[in-house]
Design a protein around this motif. Structure first.
Motif, mmCIF file in Angstrom:
data_model
loop_
_atom_site.group_PDB
_atom_site.id
_atom_site.type_symbol
_atom_site.label_atom_id
_atom_site.label_comp_id
_atom_site.label_asym_id
_atom_site.label_seq_id
_atom_site.Cartn_x
_atom_site.Cartn_y
_atom_site.Cartn_z
ATOM 1 N N ARG A 1 0.816 -1.210 0.000
ATOM 2 C CA ARG A 1 0.000 0.000 0.000
ATOM 3 C C ARG A 1 0.854 1.265 0.000
ATOM 4 O O ARG A 1 1.976 1.277 0.517
ATOM 5 N N ILE A 2 0.302 2.336 -0.568
ATOM 6 C CA ILE A 2 0.891 3.659 -0.382
ATOM 7 C C ILE A 2 0.672 4.064 1.074
ATOM 8 O O ILE A 2 -0.459 4.069 1.562
ATOM 9 N N VAL A 3 1.766 4.415 1.756
ATOM 10 C CA VAL A 3 1.647 4.821 3.162
ATOM 11 C C VAL A 3 2.008 6.288 3.369
ATOM 12 O O VAL A 3 1.646 6.877 4.395
ATOM 13 N N SER A 4 2.715 6.905 2.406
ATOM 14 C CA SER A 4 2.989 8.343 2.514
ATOM 15 C C SER A 4 3.290 8.921 1.145
ATOM 16 O O SER A 4 3.810 8.234 0.262
ATOM 17 N N ILE A 5 2.927 10.193 0.982
ATOM 18 C CA ILE A 5 3.156 10.927 -0.262
ATOM 19 C C ILE A 5 3.839 12.238 0.098
ATOM 20 O O ILE A 5 3.411 12.948 1.016
ATOM 21 N N GLU A 6 4.898 12.577 -0.614
ATOM 22 C CA GLU A 6 5.680 13.775 -0.310
ATOM 23 C C GLU A 6 4.807 15.035 -0.323
ATOM 24 O O GLU A 6 3.914 15.186 -1.165
ATOM 25 N N ASP A 7 5.098 15.945 0.593
ATOM 26 C CA ASP A 7 4.340 17.192 0.730
ATOM 27 C C ASP A 7 4.905 18.249 -0.219
ATOM 28 O O ASP A 7 5.613 19.161 0.183
ATOM 29 N N ASN A 8 4.577 18.104 -1.505
ATOM 30 C CA ASN A 8 4.915 19.127 -2.496
ATOM 31 C C ASN A 8 3.744 19.254 -3.466
ATOM 32 O O ASN A 8 2.710 18.599 -3.285
ATOM 33 N N GLU A 9 3.870 20.086 -4.475
ATOM 34 C CA GLU A 9 2.739 20.350 -5.371
ATOM 35 C C GLU A 9 2.242 19.082 -6.051
ATOM 36 O O GLU A 9 1.032 18.815 -6.104
ATOM 37 N N SER A 10 3.172 18.284 -6.566
ATOM 38 C CA SER A 10 2.776 17.038 -7.217
ATOM 39 C C SER A 10 2.169 16.067 -6.220
ATOM 40 O O SER A 10 1.205 15.360 -6.528
ATOM 41 N N GLY A 11 2.725 16.038 -5.021
ATOM 42 C CA GLY A 11 2.196 15.170 -3.989
ATOM 43 C C GLY A 11 0.767 15.517 -3.607
ATOM 44 O O GLY A 11 -0.068 14.632 -3.375
ATOM 45 N N HIS A 12 0.463 16.817 -3.568
ATOM 46 C CA HIS A 12 -0.898 17.251 -3.237
ATOM 47 C C HIS A 12 -1.891 16.790 -4.302
ATOM 48 O O HIS A 12 -3.021 16.405 -3.979
ATOM 49 N N ILE A 13 -1.466 16.823 -5.565
ATOM 50 C CA ILE A 13 -2.336 16.384 -6.668
ATOM 51 C C ILE A 13 -2.656 14.901 -6.524
ATOM 52 O O ILE A 13 -3.813 14.480 -6.620
ATOM 53 N N LEU A 14 -1.620 14.099 -6.292
ATOM 54 C CA LEU A 14 -1.818 12.657 -6.146
ATOM 55 C C LEU A 14 -2.646 12.341 -4.906
ATOM 56 O O LEU A 14 -3.566 11.504 -4.946
ATOM 57 N N ASP A 15 -2.330 12.989 -3.808
ATOM 58 C CA ASP A 15 -3.043 12.747 -2.552
ATOM 59 C C ASP A 15 -4.539 13.030 -2.707
ATOM 60 O O ASP A 15 -5.386 12.242 -2.273
ATOM 61 N N GLN A 16 -4.873 14.145 -3.351
ATOM 62 C CA GLN A 16 -6.278 14.499 -3.526
ATOM 63 C C GLN A 16 -6.981 13.524 -4.468
ATOM 64 O O GLN A 16 -8.140 13.157 -4.245
ATOM 65 N N HIS A 17 -6.279 13.107 -5.523
ATOM 66 C CA HIS A 17 -6.860 12.154 -6.465
ATOM 67 C C HIS A 17 -7.232 10.861 -5.753
ATOM 68 O O HIS A 17 -8.326 10.310 -5.958
ATOM 69 N N LEU A 18 -6.351 10.377 -4.896
ATOM 70 C CA LEU A 18 -6.635 9.150 -4.157
ATOM 71 C C LEU A 18 -7.783 9.347 -3.170
ATOM 72 O O LEU A 18 -8.676 8.499 -3.057
ATOM 73 N N LYS A 19 -7.789 10.462 -2.471
ATOM 74 C CA LYS A 19 -8.854 10.727 -1.501
ATOM 75 C C LYS A 19 -10.221 10.819 -2.174
ATOM 76 O O LYS A 19 -11.239 10.421 -1.586
ATOM 77 N N ASP A 20 -10.249 11.335 -3.401
ATOM 78 C CA ASP A 20 -11.513 11.504 -4.106
ATOM 79 C C ASP A 20 -12.232 10.175 -4.368
ATOM 80 O O ASP A 20 -13.460 10.145 -4.516
ATOM 81 N N TYR A 21 -11.477 9.081 -4.426
ATOM 82 C CA TYR A 21 -12.107 7.782 -4.647
ATOM 83 C C TYR A 21 -12.917 7.324 -3.425
ATOM 84 O O TYR A 21 -13.828 6.512 -3.557
ATOM 85 N N GLN A 22 -12.538 7.823 -2.250
ATOM 86 C CA GLN A 22 -13.190 7.408 -0.999
ATOM 87 C C GLN A 22 -13.188 5.880 -0.869
ATOM 88 O O GLN A 22 -14.203 5.253 -0.544
ATOM 89 N N ASP A 23 -12.024 5.312 -1.152
ATOM 90 C CA ASP A 23 -11.879 3.858 -1.131
ATOM 91 C C ASP A 23 -10.434 3.521 -0.765
ATOM 92 O O ASP A 23 -9.516 3.753 -1.562
ATOM 93 N N GLU A 24 -10.227 2.967 0.419
ATOM 94 C CA GLU A 24 -8.883 2.617 0.868
ATOM 95 C C GLU A 24 -8.215 1.583 -0.032
ATOM 96 O O GLU A 24 -6.979 1.507 -0.096
ATOM 97 N N ASN A 25 -9.012 0.791 -0.743
ATOM 98 C CA ASN A 25 -8.444 -0.223 -1.627
ATOM 99 C C ASN A 25 -7.766 0.373 -2.858
ATOM 100 O O ASN A 25 -7.041 -0.322 -3.566
ATOM 101 N N MET A 26 -8.005 1.659 -3.129
ATOM 102 C CA MET A 26 -7.343 2.320 -4.259
ATOM 103 C C MET A 26 -5.882 2.650 -3.959
ATOM 104 O O MET A 26 -5.138 3.046 -4.854
ATOM 105 N N TYR A 27 -5.447 2.474 -2.729
ATOM 106 C CA TYR A 27 -4.055 2.726 -2.356
ATOM 107 C C TYR A 27 -3.173 1.499 -2.575
ATOM 108 O O TYR A 27 -1.963 1.559 -2.354
#
Length: 330
Positions: free
Chosen positions: A225-251
């Motif tokens: 699983r993805i457990v952490s994403i770097e805190d930068n501009e690209s990281g924010h994009i990826l983090d939000q994309h994953l959160k939008d699924y509202q599904d932990e299995n997408m990690y």
């Protein structure tokens, strides 16, 4: 060749070369209002071969399009051939899985682009499918009995995957080479063990549907699983994309792919093109049933990284984006 001619060229390739549609086959083109004109182009060429062509419009487009096709598992039973021409792929849904298992032709043709062009107009669709099949089969011969994959890059990627008892395969657009199931991407894919991915990814290619990665981002994995994403501009994009699924299995990392299309470019304009680029690898997240895996999730998306060193059971197969197998250079 002008833009419309390129769209027609792409539609012709899909119907005549990839699907190899027959006169007695019933074709269903699944699309949305957004891509209806492209579906009409596909239908135009299909009707030169068969009188049985239907366009199925989906109401909900986007990353949740697969939910409808999970809930309506038998929807493709009356057809012989299906083209999934929505924005997002539907091939990992229960209805597509059922169609493939029943021996129907299924082409995953997600039409998502980020530059306003139809994917049918992209040049990467003109790839030599016979040559790509030969090269994929050469690569498969070297990796199919492997258990472990290790990937490094100059930027700092160091990842380990397990493919123990998992069968690799390839896509090159044509349903014949895929034994009835194909994708517009040109790649070797592996449905990796979903709990065994560990290490660091420095993502520098493409976010898949979202587009090009402008600044490399560090992504950490543990036990699949993805457990952490770097805190930068690209990281924010990826983090939000994953959160939008509202599904932990997408990690969960559920696919490992190696791009094999020498015509493709990783510009972030089309995710199918991005993940097909020769000299890249991608990690697929979410459901992977259609690839031979066991993971369930709401959807599937890929992260593309450039110029890797790839080892299968400690044997170097790709060095800085170049496949090292002698027979591959044909």
């Amino acid at each position: 060749m002008n833009y419309q001619e390129k769209v027609e060229r792409g539609a012709s390739i899909v119907i005549k070369d990839w699907m190899k549609l027959k006169s007695n086959e019933k074709l269903c083109i699944v699309t949305s209002n957004k891509h209806y004109s492209e579906a009409e182009e596909l239908k135009k060429f299909a009707e030169e071969i068969t009188n049985h062509v239907a366009i199925m419009l989906v109401k909900d487009e986007g990353k949740y399009v697969g939910v409808f096709f999970d809930e309506n598992e038998k929807i493709f039973d009356v057809y012989d051939a299906i083209i999934g021409a929505t924005d997002y792929s539907i091939v990992t849904t229960k209805s597509a899985d059922r169609a493939i298992k029943k021996g129907k032709k299924f082409l995953s043709l997600p039409l998502s682009t980020n530059n306003g062009m139809s994917m049918l107009a992209f040049d990467f669709l003109t790839v030599d499918t016979e040559l790509s099949r030969i090269k994929a089969q050469i690569l498969l011969k070297y990796i199919e009995k492997s258990s472990k994959i290790t990937v490094t890059t100059a930027l700092g990627t160091h990842l380990e995957f397990s493919m123990k008892r998992r069968k690799p395969g390839f896509f090159n657009g044509t349903v014949k080479d895929g034994k009835g199931y194909a994708s517009a991407s040109v790649e070797v894919y592996i449905p990796i063990v979903e709990t065994k991915t560990n290490g660091t990814l420095i993502l520098d290619g493409s976010f898949g549907y979202i587009g090009k990665v402008e600044k490399p981002v560090r992504v950490e994995f543990k036990d699949g699983r993805i457990v952490s994403i770097e805190d930068n501009e690209s990281g924010h994009i990826l983090d939000q994309h994953l959160k939008d699924y509202q599904d932990e299995n997408m990690y969960v990392a559920a696919e490992f792919g190696i791009g094999l299309n020498p015509i493709s470019k990783c510009n972030g304009d089309c995710y199918i093109e991005d993940e097909s680029v020769y000299g890249t690898f991608h990690i697929g997240f979410g459901r992977n049933h259609a690839l031979g895996g066991k993971h369930e999730a709401k959807s599937h998306f890929d992260l593309v990284t450039c110029k890797p060193n790839i080892y299968f059971d400690n044997r170097l197969i790709m060095e800085e984006g170049e496949i090292t197998i002698p027979e591959f250079r044909i």
